[in-house]
Design an enzyme around this catalytic site. Structure first.
Site, PDB file in Angstrom:
ATOM      1  N   LYS A   1       0.840  -1.207   0.000  1.00  0.00           N
ATOM      2  CA  LYS A   1       0.000   0.000   0.000  1.00  0.00           C
ATOM      3  C   LYS A   1       0.874   1.256   0.000  1.00  0.00           C
ATOM      4  O   LYS A   1       0.596   2.228  -0.709  1.00  0.00           O
ATOM      5  CB  LYS A   1      -0.939  -0.020   1.213  1.00  0.00           C
ATOM      6  CG  LYS A   1      -2.053  -1.056   1.066  1.00  0.00           C
ATOM      7  CD  LYS A   1      -2.787  -1.357   2.363  1.00  0.00           C
ATOM      8  CE  LYS A   1      -3.739  -2.541   2.143  1.00  0.00           C
ATOM      9  NZ  LYS A   1      -4.432  -2.985   3.350  1.00  0.00           N
TER      10      LYS A   1
ATOM     11  N   GLN B   1      -4.571  -1.760   9.687  1.00  0.00           N
ATOM     12  CA  GLN B   1      -4.460  -3.072   9.046  1.00  0.00           C
ATOM     13  C   GLN B   1      -5.009  -4.176   9.956  1.00  0.00           C
ATOM     14  O   GLN B   1      -4.620  -4.274  11.113  1.00  0.00           O
ATOM     15  CB  GLN B   1      -2.986  -3.339   8.688  1.00  0.00           C
ATOM     16  CG  GLN B   1      -2.759  -4.622   7.911  1.00  0.00           C
ATOM     17  CD  GLN B   1      -3.397  -4.615   6.516  1.00  0.00           C
ATOM     18  OE1 GLN B   1      -3.366  -3.612   5.814  1.00  0.00           O
ATOM     19  NE2 GLN B   1      -3.977  -5.731   6.121  1.00  0.00           N
TER      20      GLN B   1
ATOM     21  N   ASP C   1     -10.881   2.488   3.891  1.00  0.00           N
ATOM     22  CA  ASP C   1     -11.097   1.045   3.746  1.00  0.00           C
ATOM     23  C   ASP C   1     -12.583   0.734   3.553  1.00  0.00           C
ATOM     24  O   ASP C   1     -12.938  -0.363   3.130  1.00  0.00           O
ATOM     25  CB  ASP C   1     -10.615   0.306   5.020  1.00  0.00           C
ATOM     26  CG  ASP C   1      -9.302  -0.440   4.791  1.00  0.00           C
ATOM     27  OD1 ASP C   1      -8.970  -0.701   3.617  1.00  0.00           O
ATOM     28  OD2 ASP C   1      -8.630  -0.767   5.779  1.00  0.00           O
TER      29      ASP C   1
END
Ligand code: NAP
Length: 292
Positions: A52, A96, A119
């Site tokens: 990412k 995460q 997200d």
């Protein structure tokens, strides 16, 4: 059979994103900025987060990595989330997953400011997506929708079977495909571990999406001739042919299934690259104020 090349599509989308960044900068704007919070040293999470961060660099975003050891308390992590929520120099951030067992993922997700939740996991974004309002959409389903669009795969009136009902893949995927909008309008069946006769149900699919996590689950006799097959599964299996000692295997028995398909995604190189690209798309949308 046509291969859906997620790597190539992802490169094309990232080129477009880099152009957008240049436009923002030349108009005097600020570089889009994504932060990632990583807890612990899980190999999978490490490589996702580093992917990412690299992707941000590739399109000209600023990126920041905030690391914690496994023993960080829930309180400390929530305090950091609240700090990031208020950071005007950030367009979006992710925490995460998975997190260590002593930290509630639900609590962390709910604490993230929905306006920075690139997200798309916050219940507010899930709710907005469900009723067709502008929202940050979970990266994997959004990436799959982008692949279907770019490969001109018709979804309207088609029967889509989604195997898997997780909050981040199967469930949002089924909602997006059934929505009354372009690249929706499909009739959707969702299967899961309690679905009887799953082979038969899958055989009825014009578009079959496998998001299970069981390597090679979808066999040749589960796929209709001419179907579109999207393989989301990525399970690490041992391999003596790779430097790392493992390779990724999808949920579809690719060699047997591919000859029957009109389109199919490979693993790796299909859905995976588009997932990270979708996160970049969401970050740019946030920077441009396109969602909220
Ligand atoms: P998950 O949360 O574990 O969900 C798996 C789903 O599969 C569940 O709904 C489960 O049903 C269903 N399932 C399990 N065994 C089954 C069976 N025998 N028959 C039918 N359904 C079954 O997984 P996830 O997060 O959605 O991820 C799924 C896969 O996609 C994993 O391999 C993951 O690594 C991969 N993934 C890839 C990307 C990417 O970017 N390529 C992104 C995210 C995930 P129940 O609900 O009944 O338990």
């Amino acid at each position: 059979m046509n291969l859906i090349d997620g790597k190539l599509t992802s490169k094309e989308v990232r080129k477009d994103l880099a152009i957008e960044v240049e436009k923002i900068l030349s108009a005097g704007g600020r570089r889009p900025h994504l932060a990632a919070v990583l807890v612990g040293h899980d190999g999978g999470s490490e490589s996702y987060v580093s992917g990412k961060m690299k992707a941000c660099e590739e399109v000209g975003f600023k990126s920041s990595l905030i690391r914690y050891e496994d023993d960080v308390t829930e309180e400390e992590l929530l305090a950091k989330v609240m700090e990031l929520n208020e950071d005007d120099g950030l367009d979006g951030f992710i925490v995460q997953l998975p997190l260590p067992k002593h930290i509630s993922e639900e609590k962390v997700t709910e604490t993230i400011n929905p306006r920075k939740d690139v997200d798309g996991f916050h219940p507010q974004n899930v709710g907005r997506m469900t009723i067709g309002m502008p929202a940050f959409i979970s990266a994997t389903p959004q990436g799959i929708m982008e692949l279907l669009k770019r490969y001109n795969i018709e979804t309207s009136g088609k029967h889509c079977v989604v195997v898997g009902r997780s909050n981040i893949v199967g469930r949002p995927m089924s909602i997006l495909l059934s929505q009354k909008s372009n690249h929706g309008n499909a009739t959707v069946t969702v299967c899961h571990s309690r679905t009887p006769n799953i082979q038969e149900v899958c055989r009825q699919a014009d578009i079959l999406i496998a998001a299970i996590g069981l390597p090679g689950f979808v066999k040749e006799d589960m796929v209709k001739e001419g179907a579109v097959v999207i393989d989301v599964g990525t399970t690490r299996i041992k391999s003596d042919k790779t430097k790392s000692g493992w390779k990724l295997k999808g949920d579809v028995d690719f060699d047997a299934v591919a000859p029957k398909c009109s389109y199919i995604t490979p693993v790796p190189g299909g859905v995976g690259p588009m997932t990270i690209t979708s996160l970049l798309i969401n970050t740019l949308k946030s920077a441009k104020g396109e969602v909220y």
